[in-house]
Design an enzyme around this catalytic site. Structure first.
Site, PDB file in Angstrom:
ATOM      1  CB  SER A 142      -0.890   0.019   1.245  1.00 21.06           C
ATOM      2  OG  SER A 142      -1.575   1.248   1.365  1.00 21.06           O
ATOM      3  CE1 TYR A 155      -3.563  -2.310   4.954  1.00 12.59           C
ATOM      4  CE2 TYR A 155      -3.100   0.008   4.526  1.00 12.59           C
ATOM      5  CZ  TYR A 155      -3.431  -1.250   4.069  1.00 12.59           C
ATOM      6  OH  TYR A 155      -3.622  -1.454   2.719  1.00 12.59           O
TER       7      TYR A 155
END
Length: 266
Positions: A142, A155
């Site tokens: 990401s 995350y």
């Protein structure tokens, strides 16, 4: 150079919807034999039937955090096809919570799904690929793993860890025929924010505005496949702001830190 995917056996985790489903369709259209894994069998079967020539493809339900189930799934694939050419590590979960509101259990759950499970599965698959003398690992990381933003502390950390583990694999096993690519998506219009964990570990249950206005999963998958077929190993796919943030992260971290502090990413 354009890499041919004709008859390649490609295993995609998190393939029951969103990015995983879109990638499965792109790979199948390119001639690959796609193995679909996720926890929901009915959704996997739906995706399989949506692919061209469904009989060429295989559904293998899997809880990616269950290492015993990982081995059973790999054995099933090898029994069915006799080889495995690519692994697309796409399964994962996001987060929407400030660091001081996030419990240790939630930290561990995110790291277990987004890092430890991916590493364990990749290592199992590598044992097969090394015997074959060739293979391709693809990790869906990401942009958050490159820049770190508010509400995504655990995350971002997990996705950054995955990126650097992939770098080590690339360096160690390149001469043994192993290729490694990491894809860094920006915002993609999927259910990722719906399923993202709050600080207490519950699902957020709603879609972010940025997610709702983002590129579609099909657009993301098309761009990803194009980059992978070129042999690219560092692939950032997103809107202008996400690409700019990834660029600034490499060029001027201090500038990035100032920009992130002022950004609104919730």
């Amino acid at each position: 150079m354009t890499i041919s995917l004709q008859d390649k056996v490609i295993w995609i985790t998190g393939a029951s919807g969103g990015i995983g489903e879109a990638l499965a369709k792109q790979f199948a259209r390119a001639g690959a034999k796609v193995v679909l894994s996720a926890r929901r069998r009915t959704e996997l079967e739906r995706v399989q039937q949506s692919l061209p020539h469904p009989e060429r493809h295989l559904t293998v339900p899997l809880d990616v955090c269950d290492e015993h189930a990982q081995q059973q799934a790999l054995d099933q694939i090898m029994h069915h096809y006799g080889r495995l050419d690519w692994l697309i590590n796409n399964a994962g979960i996001s987060q929407r919570a400030l660091v001081m509101d996030t419990s240790s259990d939630t930290d561990r759950k995110i790291m277990e799904i987004d890092y430890f499970a991916q590493v364990a599965l990749s290592r199992r698959v590598l044992s097969v690929m090394l015997k074959q003398g060739a293979g391709q690992l693809v990790f869906i990381s990401s942009v958050a793993g490159l820049v770190g933003t508010q509400y995504r502390g655990s995350y971002s950390a997990a996705k950054a860890a995955l990126h650097l583990w992939a770098n080590s694999v690339r360096a160690e096993l390149y001469n043994q025929g192993i290729r490694v690519a990491v894809v860094f998506p920006g915002f993609v219009k999927t259910a990722v924010s719906m399923n993202a964990l709050t600080g207490s570990g519950e699902a957020l249950g709603k879609m972010d505005d940025a997610q709702a206005k983002a590129m579609t999963a099909d657009e993301f998958a098309t761009a990803t496949l194009k980059a992978l077929r070129k042999g690219n190993s560092y692939i950032v796919i997103g809107g202008f702001k996400e690409k700019l943030a990834a660029y600034i992260a490499r060029l001027s971290p201090e500038l990035l830190y100032r920009l992130i502090r002022k950004s609104k990413v919730r």
